[in-house]
Design an enzyme around this catalytic site. Structure first.
Site, PDB file in Angstrom:
ATOM      1  N   ARG A 284       0.837  -1.210   0.000  1.00  0.00           N
ATOM      2  CA  ARG A 284       0.000   0.000   0.000  1.00  0.00           C
ATOM      3  C   ARG A 284       0.869   1.256   0.000  1.00  0.00           C
ATOM      4  O   ARG A 284       0.546   2.234  -0.663  1.00  0.00           O
ATOM      5  CB  ARG A 284      -0.960  -0.026   1.200  1.00  0.00           C
ATOM      6  CG  ARG A 284      -2.091  -1.001   0.960  1.00  0.00           C
ATOM      7  CD  ARG A 284      -3.083  -1.111   2.103  1.00  0.00           C
ATOM      8  NE  ARG A 284      -4.154  -2.030   1.695  1.00  0.00           N
ATOM      9  CZ  ARG A 284      -5.139  -2.443   2.474  1.00  0.00           C
ATOM     10  NH1 ARG A 284      -5.234  -2.024   3.718  1.00  0.00           N
ATOM     11  NH2 ARG A 284      -6.067  -3.277   2.015  1.00  0.00           N
TER      12      ARG A 284
ATOM     13  N   HIS B 196      -6.113  -1.091  -6.941  1.00  0.00           N
ATOM     14  CA  HIS B 196      -5.457  -2.297  -6.434  1.00  0.00           C
ATOM     15  C   HIS B 196      -4.931  -2.120  -5.002  1.00  0.00           C
ATOM     16  O   HIS B 196      -4.805  -1.012  -4.515  1.00  0.00           O
ATOM     17  CB  HIS B 196      -4.368  -2.792  -7.402  1.00  0.00           C
ATOM     18  CG  HIS B 196      -3.216  -1.874  -7.633  1.00  0.00           C
ATOM     19  ND1 HIS B 196      -2.058  -2.283  -8.234  1.00  0.00           N
ATOM     20  CD2 HIS B 196      -3.042  -0.553  -7.362  1.00  0.00           C
ATOM     21  CE1 HIS B 196      -1.226  -1.273  -8.317  1.00  0.00           C
ATOM     22  NE2 HIS B 196      -1.785  -0.224  -7.803  1.00  0.00           N
ATOM     23  N   GLU B 197      -4.687  -3.258  -4.372  1.00  0.00           N
ATOM     24  CA  GLU B 197      -4.228  -3.296  -2.968  1.00  0.00           C
ATOM     25  C   GLU B 197      -5.190  -2.590  -2.020  1.00  0.00           C
ATOM     26  O   GLU B 197      -4.779  -1.877  -1.109  1.00  0.00           O
ATOM     27  CB  GLU B 197      -2.818  -2.673  -2.832  1.00  0.00           C
ATOM     28  CG  GLU B 197      -1.793  -3.014  -3.881  1.00  0.00           C
ATOM     29  CD  GLU B 197      -1.632  -4.505  -4.144  1.00  0.00           C
ATOM     30  OE1 GLU B 197      -2.082  -5.311  -3.328  1.00  0.00           O
ATOM     31  OE2 GLU B 197      -1.071  -4.850  -5.199  1.00  0.00           O
ATOM     32  N   GLY B 198      -6.470  -2.820  -2.247  1.00  0.00           N
ATOM     33  CA  GLY B 198      -7.480  -2.190  -1.394  1.00  0.00           C
ATOM     34  C   GLY B 198      -7.978  -0.916  -2.033  1.00  0.00           C
ATOM     35  O   GLY B 198      -7.245   0.067  -2.133  1.00  0.00           O
TER      36      GLY B 198
ATOM     37  N   GLN C  67      -9.981   1.713   1.943  1.00  0.00           N
ATOM     38  CA  GLN C  67      -9.041   2.515   2.748  1.00  0.00           C
ATOM     39  C   GLN C  67      -9.795   3.443   3.701  1.00  0.00           C
ATOM     40  O   GLN C  67      -9.370   3.652   4.840  1.00  0.00           O
ATOM     41  CB  GLN C  67      -8.114   3.344   1.845  1.00  0.00           C
ATOM     42  CG  GLN C  67      -7.313   2.543   0.828  1.00  0.00           C
ATOM     43  CD  GLN C  67      -6.422   1.489   1.445  1.00  0.00           C
ATOM     44  OE1 GLN C  67      -5.842   1.705   2.508  1.00  0.00           O
ATOM     45  NE2 GLN C  67      -6.335   0.330   0.806  1.00  0.00           N
TER      46      GLN C  67
END
Lengths: 598, 598
Positions: free
Chosen positions: B297, B439-441, B446
């Site tokens: 992240r 991507h990645e959350g 978030q």
């Protein structure tokens, strides 16, 4: 539910919001009623969904190519445009005298929205042709209308506008293309043009380029610009296609999006000079072109709005269908996943998209209605509409370009990873829409136009008129329990906008023009929000009335409009507070930055 | 001036802003000083400019392909990555015990920024490999480190993280890939994975996939997830490459941007089961993966920041070079045109880009510094850094994803029509950056993480720590005439953020979690602005100090930092006022919208 455009949205805007039926009954327009409009819209829906939308991804993946001789465009584009012309759609708002249907421009705007949503690149050829046709209808002589306008309305000839040159885009007064007068009354043109959409292809019998050039000996700058018809093929006396004119494609621009519309670099006069026919008076070209440009600016706003709107419909359909996760109030992993539309942040994104896209559509339709009012209304109403439209044009061009793009960005987000792939249309729509802040006058140019020209014109008359209209809507809507909160908000924010404008105006004489205009783009955004907020309240009024009278779209649809209006005032409008504070301060931070400090 | 990255910007962030020299002298880090760091950065600059940047457009136009057997990627990508590994850059922050250089993660972050700016797609393979390596360093056993980690640090093996499945992205607890225990202590995995970056290609000897799967009989949801090493090729006892594992590429995803990083759909277990090696304890996979995820992240934020920053440098160079129009104070059309950087709106766009991109870079570098502090600081300082980093991670991931993208959007605008073509890098950078909110959350995830987990954790301890740190900076900066205005602004806005957070916290018990979290994304934006504003003030402090001590970058550069800080507080920060008002109101407009009303 189809994801190109919604029938009920178009019907709401035309009939509930802007009362097309009443407008269309005026003497200027051909005798027609809702049955005729609806029949046209039905055929529009069919052609948009069957002929335009299906190749939108294909033409993006297979953009026009140039082998040094000929431009190749996938055949689907011509087929779609042929269907468009065959249905008579090129002539909807043109006078019957030239083969048009003489129907309101508002109806034509609805049609353009539909095709813009389906495939803005392919529709671009039609949009340019209609805009060029309107310019000829207004400024061309009888012979020019017979020779060029009629075949354009038939869809046999396409049109373009050729202003920019490699060294001169925003700075149009610096163009160098020169037009040498010939003994036969014609001109020979020499120069280079850049960013010319639709200027070379094999899809129409002819391409009628409207070219800005300078006649040697004229005044410098914008005052020395003249407008010429430069057809790709000269026309013989009997109307048949003659020899190829000396206007050559030098190359194509390869764009991020909007790839279906071929974008050309042109050389004029490599072999003796391109034959051009002067339109109107010499040196008056820019003013004439601006009658086309203003139409194009509304067209750009509309394309941005429609591209945003169709993206919203795609995101909405995906959000209803795709399941993921569980409600925050039930974390049991063995319970079934829910459609993502039930997650708060997805709903927020969809609401924002709705507020932006439908707000942008309403703005452009409203501008078209003003155009019709100016053309068909009685004295004062027509005058007011004309003044309002002139002032609002930079907003109509820019607000949808900003917030339509934002809508597409958010639609990609609703799709998640899938939205970032070329398997779904939302990434393409996002790329398409990025163009709209650039062409036909950049965002910065629109800000200067609004704050530097339109707001101060005639001592601020049009601005005061806008504020008066807003007050009238506030007064009306305040009587309704359902709308009072939004009406009070509009009153508060529009007063802040008026005070900010007055305060800036009072300081205008004391500061240099650079300071006054330093944050013109922020002013453009700010006033755009007030105007769209006003139109959201008007949409909510129309929706409430439709609920009371049992409108065909059903209560949930109309209630969605009222909720979206509330959302706009609660979530979006308050941002103007900080913008107004900044504007009043006449801040010079960016101006004062040392160039070496960037 | 090179347009990939600026040496003085990196030096400012590392040495002036974050005091890398002092940090690097701690016992945890290999003995090295600024001379070593600068030598590494010099080689980074050379490789980034000579090997990475030159094929960025080429790999975008020629994305990876799959013929059903093999993935083909233009050879430039492997050549670049080989240069990267040969320079020892894969191991900068790894322990010497495994072949790393054991230097601060902050230095590694500067290196990643440089390559991310040059070519984020190609650098992706290295970024993933280092993140996977860090996970193995933290959670793998000794044997796993010997077998997999060492060759990864050498650049012989690449790494991936395989979480998502076609039906489960954000909802990772719903994955279905199952891992059947075998008698030999290994597992056999069966299932499908989606959106897996770097999971199939021929550029490395092996690909070490870190795969989440469920061991049958474990708890449901996220509590039953385990983590496995699933190498593309099994490794023989002597370390040589053995047979192909049963993990097969089903197809590639075709993305809008970031095309250099191959993105895969994988089938595991079509021929008897993919061999997997459990990492750590069963059912603890998600927590282990999160140590990689948190790094990823920060990596996503950094990529977004660097992509934004390089776009800014391109726009800046173009604005200095391109001439168009004249000053508002001189309309004489015969006078020469001026570089567009002299137009107010272009300056405003550049200043905004600078404030966003440099603010985003500072945020990510600051996060890396916290990471190092947690790893090398003494008790309380390390604990504080750890808590702060944990709380800030969603902001570090999201703020650059939002405002880096906005920077690229604005860079396209500075270029005008040229920016919309593929002749210049800005449109590609814009497409690349659109990925980072996904991507990645996702952004929404978030927001939930920040407001739902990080802010309330330990009774708001980390949040209070953040506010205390901000107050300390305010107190220090208030003593300076040059910074007082910005310090007072930060004080005002951070207090508003604190009051808003307190007010929301007080209401949290009275409303359902859906209401409390309905506008979590807006909270994420709001607090992000406060944090970036704080770091802008700290940058301005460092710049002022550098002016006083005669810093090498020259006064104009440092003064630009101070001006950009002022800009951020004058133009950008005030937007949080309306956000805070909305947040405190616990607005439910979007939640209450009838689903049929969209």
């Amino acid at each position: 539910m189809p994801n190109v455009m919604r029938r009920e949205e178009i019907a709401f805007l035309l009939y509930d919001f802007l009362d097309l039926e009443n407008l269309g009954s005026r003497p200027r327009y051909a005798e027609a009623g809702r049955d005729v409009y609806d029949a046209i819209l039905e055929s529009v829906e069919r052609i948009a969904e069957d002929k335009f939308e299906p190749h939108a991804a294909k033409v993006d993946a297979n953009e026009p190519t140039f082998d040094g001789e000929t431009v190749s465009i996938i055949p689907d584009v011509k087929e779609a445009l042929d269907s468009f012309s065959e249905a008579g759609l090129m002539g909807v708002s043109f006078d019957e005298a030239y083969g048009g249907l003489q129907l309101p421009y508002l109806l034509n705007t609805a049609i353009s929205a539909w095709f813009g949503a389906a495939n803005t690149g392919t529709h671009g050829y039609a949009g340019l042709t209609m805009a060029a046709g309107n310019l000829l209808a207004e400024h061309g002589d009888q012979e020019q209308k017979e020779i060029y306008l009629k075949p354009m309305i038939e869809g046999r000839y396409f049109g373009t506008m050729a202003l920019s040159e490699p060294h001169a885009g925003s700075s149009v007064g610096d163009i160098r293309t020169r037009a040498e007068p010939q003994d036969d009354g014609r001109y020979r043109l020499f120069g280079n043009k850049m960013w010319i959409s639709g200027a070379d292809h094999e899809m129409s019998e002819n391409i009628i380029n409207l070219v800005l050039a300078k006649i040697p000996g004229g005044p410098p700058g914008v005052k020395g610009i003249s407008l010429f018809i430069v057809p790709r093929y000269l026309i013989e006396a009997d109307g048949s296609r003659g020899e190829r004119n000396d206007i050559k494609l030098a190359g194509l621009n390869h764009k991020m999006g909007n790839r279906g519309t071929v974008n050309c670099v042109l050389n004029l006069g490599e072999s003796g000079g391109a034959v051009g026919y002067l339109v109107g008076e010499p040196h008056k070209g820019l003013a004439q072109m601006f009658s086309m440009m203003n139409e194009m600016r509304i067209g750009v706003g509309l394309s941005a709005a429609a591209t945003g709107y169709t993206g919203y419909l795609h995101a909405l359909a995906y959000a209803r269908d795709r399941t993921q996760g569980r409600p925050l109030t039930n974390r049991d992993p063995s319970s079934p996943m829910i459609p993502i539309i039930r997650h708060a942040d997805v709903r927020r994104m969809l609401m924002q998209q709705k507020a932006y896209a439908e707000g942008a559509m309403a703005l452009c339709f409203f501008a078209a209605r003003l155009f019709d009012e100016a053309a068909s209304g009685d004295g004062e109403a027509a005058e007011e509409a004309d003044a309002l439209l002139e002032m609002l044009t930079p907003i109509v061009k820019s607000w949808p370009s900003e917030f339509g793009l934002r809508t597409n960005e958010s639609a990609v987000q609703v799709f998640g990873g899938a939205g970032y792939t070329r398997d779904y249309p939302v990434e393409r729509l996002y790329r398409d829409n990025r163009l709209n802040h650039i062409h036909e006058g950049t965002r910065g140019i629109q800000g200067l136009d609004l704050l530097g020209r339109k707001v101060p014109m005639e001592g601020g008359k049009a601005f005061r008129l806008l504020m008066k209209k807003i007050s009238e809507t506030v007064a009306e809507a305040s009587n309704s329990d359902d709308l009072r909160e939004s009406a009070q908000a509009l009153e508060k924010w529009s007063q802040l906008a008026a005070e900010t404008t007055a305060s800036m105006g009072a300081k205008a004489g004391q500061v240099d023009p650079e300071t006054y205009l330093a944050n013109a783009t922020i002013y453009l955004d700010m006033l755009g929000h007030v105007v769209v907020g006003w139109l959201w309240l008007k949409q909510a009024q129309a929706a409430l009335k439709a609920i009371e009278t049992g409108g065909a779209a059903g209560d949930a649809y109309y209630d969605g409009k009222i909720k979206a209006c509330q959302y706009f005032f609660r979530y979006e409008m308050p941002v103007i507070e900080s913008q107004c504070a900044l504007l009043v301060s006449m801040d010079r931070t960016c101006l004062e930055m040392d160039e070496a400090g960037f």
